[in-house]
Design an enzyme around this catalytic site. Structure first.
Site, PDB file in Angstrom:
ATOM      1  N   HIS A   2       0.834  -1.211   0.000  1.00  0.00           N
ATOM      2  CA  HIS A   2       0.000   0.000   0.000  1.00  0.00           C
ATOM      3  C   HIS A   2       0.867   1.259   0.000  1.00  0.00           C
ATOM      4  O   HIS A   2       0.672   2.183   0.784  1.00  0.00           O
ATOM      5  CB  HIS A   2      -0.935  -0.003   1.215  1.00  0.00           C
ATOM      6  CG  HIS A   2      -1.804  -1.221   1.312  1.00  0.00           C
ATOM      7  ND1 HIS A   2      -2.772  -1.520   0.379  1.00  0.00           N
ATOM      8  CD2 HIS A   2      -1.843  -2.215   2.238  1.00  0.00           C
ATOM      9  CE1 HIS A   2      -3.384  -2.646   0.724  1.00  0.00           C
ATOM     10  NE2 HIS A   2      -2.835  -3.090   1.835  1.00  0.00           N
ATOM     11  N   ASP A  27      -6.386   1.355   3.847  1.00  0.00           N
ATOM     12  CA  ASP A  27      -5.010   1.008   3.499  1.00  0.00           C
ATOM     13  C   ASP A  27      -4.492   1.845   2.338  1.00  0.00           C
ATOM     14  O   ASP A  27      -3.287   2.084   2.215  1.00  0.00           O
ATOM     15  CB  ASP A  27      -4.899  -0.473   3.124  1.00  0.00           C
ATOM     16  CG  ASP A  27      -4.780  -1.369   4.343  1.00  0.00           C
ATOM     17  OD1 ASP A  27      -4.154  -0.954   5.329  1.00  0.00           O
ATOM     18  OD2 ASP A  27      -5.321  -2.486   4.307  1.00  0.00           O
TER      19      ASP A  27
END
Length: 358
Positions: free
Chosen positions: A93, A267
């Site tokens: 991420h 995220d």
């Protein structure tokens, strides 16, 4: 090859990147597997099962001192010093984490992110199982925080005889959103789903004939639906990039007191304007009179299930990488798309664009 499995450090992260069965398969193929002591405990996979499978139990440093490091979540800042010119396979991420991106570049790490491994049809095979789980959990957690004892509206998701169920608005009809929607409908909620894709809305309407209302994801429509919702689920994903902001602070502040919002996209920076990462220990905060849930590792709440689902998906890719990283990436276009950082540079186009815009 030497393969390391460190223990996860994120708050209440109970998943582990390799099961004893996976360790056994790698050991049988001639690889050395080092698992940090207690790495599997949260998923009820004790060290003795790894030893029986042929793995070595070691320290965090020994697990990181490997050619291929397998994790579930991105390295925490206290692990940055353990990075080097190795291959790291995990959820990264990076679009929402420039500090980690810089650390990976500086260390010369080849970093492959589960969530950007992408097949030719655009699907994300390693993200799908976690998206399904996160979608289902979003309804579980949302229903929990709607309880009066948790500061919610005191609304039962499925209602009661003569009383309508809670109104649930799901924004985004992809894997996570579709899973949340199905869970909400199964529990008897009054469900609405919004998406920018007409074909996706048609498919969801057909799947849940007569049990869901579909609306286009436009700002004026979202504002109207959010204002009337008891529970809002944000499930918007752009692979590798930051999530677009689809719910504004003004929209949240216009909701009825005790309403709940759950941001599955946290995220990737979150799809609510006001989102910020929270933890399992401190999962919600208030915006206006509403509760906002933004736990960044939702599947960690069900570590046994999530570990089994994740490792079933990652297993073939791990085996290929263990046999040779360069060869595996060259032979598999989906895995090649998963490479975020290599040779001291950010290589994934969406990640690079997202980081450049910060």
């Amino acid at each position: 090859m030497r393969i390391g499995v460190p223990k996860e450090l994120k708050n209440r992260e109970t998943r582990v990147a390799l099961t004893p069965a996976g360790a056994k398969a790698l050991a049988a193929a001639g690889h050395e597997v080092v698992v940090e002591r207690g790495a599997g405990a949260g998923a009820f996979l004790p060290d003795r099962e790894y030893v029986d499978a042929g793995a070595i139990i070691g320290t965090a440093r020994q697990a990181w001192d490997a050619d291929l490091v397998l994790k579930v979540k991105e390295p925490e800042p206290q692990e940055f010093g353990l990075l080097r010119d190795q291959t790291l396979f995990t959820f990264l991420h990076l679009a929402a984490n420039p500090e980690l991106a810089h650390a990976l570049v500086a260390a010369g790490t080849t970093a492959i992110s589960y969530d950007t491994v992408q097949l030719d049809d655009g699907s994300l095979p390693l993200l799908i199982p976690m998206s399904v789980i996160a979608g289902r959990l979003s309804i579980v957690e949302g229903a929990h925080f709607l309880l009066s004892a948790c500061g919610g509206r005191g609304v039962l998701l499925g209602g009661a005889p003569g009383v309508a169920g809670a109104r649930v608005v799901v924004i985004g009809g992809g894997v996570a959103g579709a899973s949340a929607l199905a869970q909400a409908i199964a529990l008897g909620a009054d469900a609405v789903v919004a998406d920018i894709g007409d074909a996706r809305l048609v498919r969801l309407a057909a799947t849940h004939a007569g049990r869901v209302r579909t609306v286009p994801s436009r700002p004026e429509v979202i504002a109207q639906e959010v204002a009337r919702a008891d529970l809002v689920i944000g499930a918007v994903l752009v692979p590798g990039a930051q999530a677009p902001k689809v719910v504004t602070r003004a929209m949240a502040e216009a909701m009825r007191p005790g309403s709940v919002l759950v941001d599955i996209a946290i995220d990737q920076g979150g799809c609510f304007e006001f989102s910020r990462p929270t933890s399992h220990d401190d999962p919600v905060f208030r915006v206006g009179d509403s509760l906002v849930y933004c736990v960044a590792n939702m599947p960690g709440a069900v570590g046994a299930t999530a570990t089994a689902a994740l490792t079933a998906a990652t297993g073939p890719y791990v085996a290929a990488l263990a046999a040779g990283v360069k060869q595996a990436i060259a032979a598999d276009a989906a895995l090649a798309r998963g490479v975020n950082v290599a040779a001291g540079t950010v290589t994934h186009p969406a990640v690079r664009a997202a980081l450049a815009s910060r």
